[in-house]
Design an enzyme around this catalytic site. Sequence first.
Site, short mmCIF file in Angstrom:
data_model
loop_
_atom_site.label_atom_id
_atom_site.label_comp_id
_atom_site.label_asym_id
_atom_site.label_seq_id
_atom_site.Cartn_x
_atom_site.Cartn_y
_atom_site.Cartn_z
N ALA A 1 -10.44 62.13 88.53
CA ALA A 1 -9.40 62.19 87.49
C ALA A 1 -9.97 62.47 86.10
O ALA A 1 -9.29 63.08 85.27
CB ALA A 1 -8.61 60.88 87.50
N PRO B 1 -3.75 61.44 82.18
CA PRO B 1 -4.54 60.20 82.18
C PRO B 1 -5.20 59.93 83.52
O PRO B 1 -4.66 60.30 84.57
CB PRO B 1 -3.50 59.10 81.87
CG PRO B 1 -2.17 59.71 82.15
CD PRO B 1 -2.30 61.19 82.05
N ASP B 2 -6.40 59.33 83.50
CA ASP B 2 -7.03 58.92 84.77
C ASP B 2 -6.52 57.52 85.13
O ASP B 2 -5.53 57.04 84.57
CB ASP B 2 -8.56 59.00 84.67
CG ASP B 2 -9.14 58.05 83.64
OD1 ASP B 2 -8.38 57.24 83.07
OD2 ASP B 2 -10.36 58.10 83.40
N PHE B 3 -7.17 56.86 86.07
CA PHE B 3 -6.73 55.53 86.47
C PHE B 3 -7.46 54.42 85.71
O PHE B 3 -6.86 53.49 85.22
CB PHE B 3 -6.98 55.33 87.97
CG PHE B 3 -5.87 55.88 88.84
CD1 PHE B 3 -4.78 56.52 88.30
CD2 PHE B 3 -5.95 55.74 90.23
CE1 PHE B 3 -3.77 57.02 89.10
CE2 PHE B 3 -4.94 56.24 91.05
CZ PHE B 3 -3.85 56.87 90.49
N ARG B 4 -8.79 54.54 85.63
CA ARG B 4 -9.55 53.36 85.23
C ARG B 4 -10.10 53.36 83.80
O ARG B 4 -10.66 52.37 83.36
CB ARG B 4 -10.71 53.12 86.22
CG ARG B 4 -10.18 52.69 87.58
CD ARG B 4 -11.23 52.58 88.65
NE ARG B 4 -10.63 52.24 89.93
CZ ARG B 4 -9.99 53.12 90.72
NH1 ARG B 4 -9.90 54.39 90.38
NH2 ARG B 4 -9.45 52.72 91.85
N ASN C 1 -8.56 65.07 92.72
CA ASN C 1 -7.35 65.28 91.90
C ASN C 1 -6.27 66.00 92.70
O ASN C 1 -6.54 66.74 93.64
CB ASN C 1 -7.69 66.07 90.64
CG ASN C 1 -8.57 65.27 89.70
OD1 ASN C 1 -8.73 64.06 89.89
ND2 ASN C 1 -9.15 65.92 88.72
N ASP D 1 -3.76 67.68 90.88
CA ASP D 1 -3.02 68.39 89.84
C ASP D 1 -3.09 69.92 89.92
O ASP D 1 -2.41 70.62 89.15
CB ASP D 1 -3.48 67.93 88.44
CG ASP D 1 -4.99 68.05 88.25
OD1 ASP D 1 -5.59 69.02 88.77
OD2 ASP D 1 -5.58 67.18 87.58
N HIS E 1 -7.25 64.57 98.26
CA HIS E 1 -6.04 63.75 98.19
C HIS E 1 -4.76 64.59 98.11
O HIS E 1 -3.73 64.10 97.66
CB HIS E 1 -6.14 62.79 97.00
CG HIS E 1 -7.22 61.76 97.19
ND1 HIS E 1 -7.86 61.12 96.16
CD2 HIS E 1 -7.77 61.26 98.32
CE1 HIS E 1 -8.76 60.29 96.65
NE2 HIS E 1 -8.73 60.36 97.95
N CYS F 1 15.95 67.64 100.65
CA CYS F 1 15.93 68.97 101.27
C CYS F 1 17.37 69.45 101.49
O CYS F 1 18.30 68.64 101.49
CB CYS F 1 15.21 68.83 102.61
SG CYS F 1 15.12 70.33 103.59
N ASN G 1 -20.39 61.91 83.19
CA ASN G 1 -19.33 60.91 83.17
C ASN G 1 -19.37 60.14 81.86
O ASN G 1 -20.42 60.03 81.24
CB ASN G 1 -19.52 59.94 84.34
CG ASN G 1 -18.21 59.49 84.95
OD1 ASN G 1 -17.39 60.32 85.34
ND2 ASN G 1 -17.99 58.19 85.03
P1 NAD Z 1 -10.85 56.95 87.93
O1 NAD Z 1 -9.69 56.85 86.99
O2 NAD Z 1 -11.10 55.82 88.84
O3 NAD Z 1 -12.18 57.16 87.09
C1 NAD Z 1 -12.27 58.17 86.13
C2 NAD Z 1 -13.72 58.24 85.66
O4 NAD Z 1 -13.85 59.39 84.85
C3 NAD Z 1 -14.16 57.04 84.82
O5 NAD Z 1 -15.48 56.68 85.22
C4 NAD Z 1 -14.16 57.60 83.38
O6 NAD Z 1 -15.15 57.03 82.58
C5 NAD Z 1 -14.47 59.05 83.63
N1 NAD Z 1 -13.90 59.97 82.64
C6 NAD Z 1 -12.66 59.97 82.09
N2 NAD Z 1 -12.49 61.04 81.28
C7 NAD Z 1 -13.68 61.72 81.32
C8 NAD Z 1 -14.15 62.90 80.70
N3 NAD Z 1 -13.40 63.63 79.87
N4 NAD Z 1 -15.42 63.32 80.98
C9 NAD Z 1 -16.23 62.61 81.81
N5 NAD Z 1 -15.84 61.45 82.42
C10 NAD Z 1 -14.57 61.03 82.18
O7 NAD Z 1 -10.70 58.32 88.72
P2 NAD Z 1 -11.10 58.70 90.23
O8 NAD Z 1 -12.47 58.23 90.54
O9 NAD Z 1 -10.76 60.12 90.40
O10 NAD Z 1 -10.12 57.84 91.13
C11 NAD Z 1 -8.75 57.81 90.85
C12 NAD Z 1 -7.83 58.34 91.95
O11 NAD Z 1 -6.62 58.68 91.29
C13 NAD Z 1 -8.27 59.61 92.60
O12 NAD Z 1 -8.19 59.38 93.96
C14 NAD Z 1 -7.25 60.68 92.21
O13 NAD Z 1 -6.64 61.21 93.38
C15 NAD Z 1 -6.15 59.96 91.53
N6 NAD Z 1 -5.72 60.54 90.22
C16 NAD Z 1 -5.63 61.89 90.07
C17 NAD Z 1 -5.25 62.41 88.85
C18 NAD Z 1 -5.16 63.91 88.72
O14 NAD Z 1 -4.89 64.60 89.69
N7 NAD Z 1 -5.43 64.47 87.53
C19 NAD Z 1 -4.95 61.59 87.76
C20 NAD Z 1 -5.04 60.19 87.95
C21 NAD Z 1 -5.43 59.68 89.19
#
Ligand code: NAD
Length: 235
Positions: free
Chosen positions: A20, A29-32, A100, A102, A117, A146, A209
Amino acid sequence: MTDLQDLVDRASRIVFFGGAGVSTESGIPDFRSQDGLYHMQYKYPPEEILSHDFFFRETGEFFRFYRDKLIGYEASPNAAHKKLAELERAGKLSAVITQNIDGLHQAAGSKRVLELHGSVARNTCLRCGKKYGLEEIRRQEGVPHCSCGGIIKPDVVLYGESLDDGVIAEAIRALRSADLLIVAGTSLAVYPAAGLIRYYRGKDVAVINLDPLPLPSDAFFFQGKVGEILGRIKA
Ligand code: NAD
């Protein structure tokens, strides 16, 4: 200190494994992370909403979250997505393996994208199997249906669902033959996806990262934003 350009220059079969964090610079936005979905307040935790059981139990609530947080963005590829597509065109990168959903790697021009995913771009009627694109989900309100009356489910892997065997097999094949693994924008906390990198047999591992990752100490760690760091690389 080894720089990323040296690692890229001496490689010819790069595999990129991302999450993410690769799309946060596109505004998703990401998750963590601090600004991630896990730090926002909802009635239920995101991992519960994005689960198989929740989808069938509280379909309306699922789609409220899904529409708001996962498809509510008009995002475009950032410098990371674009550079990876350029590296593939230059014959240096053999696959992008992404967690991802997206579709931004394909939007940037990448061809071999292994979506562990699934993708918000593909959607299937649970009753008749008819396929829909993202536009149809956006066009409807609430729970998408549908023409046959069945519920349309996004082809994204929810918590409690299995990953596609074919995609996993192809990801393992790509990792086994790679000579540089770049891991970026992922917390490596979501399994079984994160476990796949153990199939990599090469020597060089580069990590890009914001936060350090639990990887062997001989991995090269480039702390910072993946778009900014990859964007400076010459293909
Ligand atoms: P995560 O949210 O668990 O972790 C994201 C990591 O990326 C963190 O370690 C963070 O420090 C780092 N990070 C954030 N922005 C960054 C940047 N600009 N450059 C470098 N590092 C950066 O994400 P994950 O490990 O992918 O797990 C989350 C799950 O959620 C995945 O399975 C995914 O399918 C899903 N998800 C997908 C999307 C998407 O498709 N864009 C968005 C949110 C969640």
